[in-house]
Write a protein that holds these residues in place. Sequence first.
Motif, PDB file in Angstrom:
ATOM      1  N   SER A 109       0.828  -1.204   0.000  1.00 39.70           N
ATOM      2  CA  SER A 109       0.000   0.000   0.000  1.00 39.70           C
ATOM      3  C   SER A 109       0.861   1.253   0.000  1.00 39.70           C
ATOM      4  O   SER A 109       1.986   1.249   0.499  1.00 39.70           O
ATOM      5  CB  SER A 109      -0.902   0.003   1.239  1.00 39.70           C
ATOM      6  N   ARG A 142      -3.216   4.482  -2.692  1.00 41.02           N
ATOM      7  CA  ARG A 142      -3.247   3.041  -3.001  1.00 41.02           C
ATOM      8  C   ARG A 142      -3.270   2.255  -1.697  1.00 41.02           C
ATOM      9  O   ARG A 142      -2.332   2.346  -0.895  1.00 41.02           O
ATOM     10  CB  ARG A 142      -2.034   2.642  -3.836  1.00 41.02           C
ATOM     11  N   PRO A 183      -6.961  -4.168  -4.479  1.00 42.86           N
ATOM     12  CA  PRO A 183      -6.507  -2.796  -4.269  1.00 42.86           C
ATOM     13  C   PRO A 183      -7.698  -1.836  -4.301  1.00 42.86           C
ATOM     14  O   PRO A 183      -8.672  -2.059  -5.017  1.00 42.86           O
ATOM     15  CB  PRO A 183      -5.596  -2.548  -5.476  1.00 42.86           C
ATOM     16  N   ASP A 224      -8.652   2.660  -3.985  1.00 35.59           N
ATOM     17  CA  ASP A 224      -8.131   4.028  -3.973  1.00 35.59           C
ATOM     18  C   ASP A 224      -8.452   4.744  -2.673  1.00 35.59           C
ATOM     19  O   ASP A 224      -8.061   5.899  -2.485  1.00 35.59           O
ATOM     20  CB  ASP A 224      -8.728   4.829  -5.134  1.00 35.59           C
TER      21      ASP A 224
END
Length: 130
Positions: free
Chosen positions: A22, A28, A89, A91
Amino acid sequence: MYRALTRDIEVTVEPYYLEEQSDPEDGRYVWGYRIQIANHSSRTVRLMTRYWHITDENGQVDEVNGPGVIGEQPVLNPGESFEYSSGCPLDTPSGMMFGHYSMVTPDGETFTVDIPAFSLDAPGLTRTLN
């Protein structure tokens, strides 16, 4: 841990934050999750497809469909289980996932097995409930 039971097929999910993958400053955030699928029924089943509904904290939805899991379409005999790990993942520092697997029996019966909803929260995240 999160659990769902559908037609004696149990799906257990354990999510975990992947700090080393991350980069919060770059927006991220990455989680891994371990899934165990246990066949508590008296019938053999094969996992054919998966569906994921992934929502980040802004309400952005991503849907993922595909054959099998991690390149496999495992067969589970009565009493057997299958375990795998994957990742997601986002945002944003939090979100949630849920979904289902499509299963088939040797005689061609298809049915859906729920994947329980589970939260993805970065460590140290403070939630405010109204």
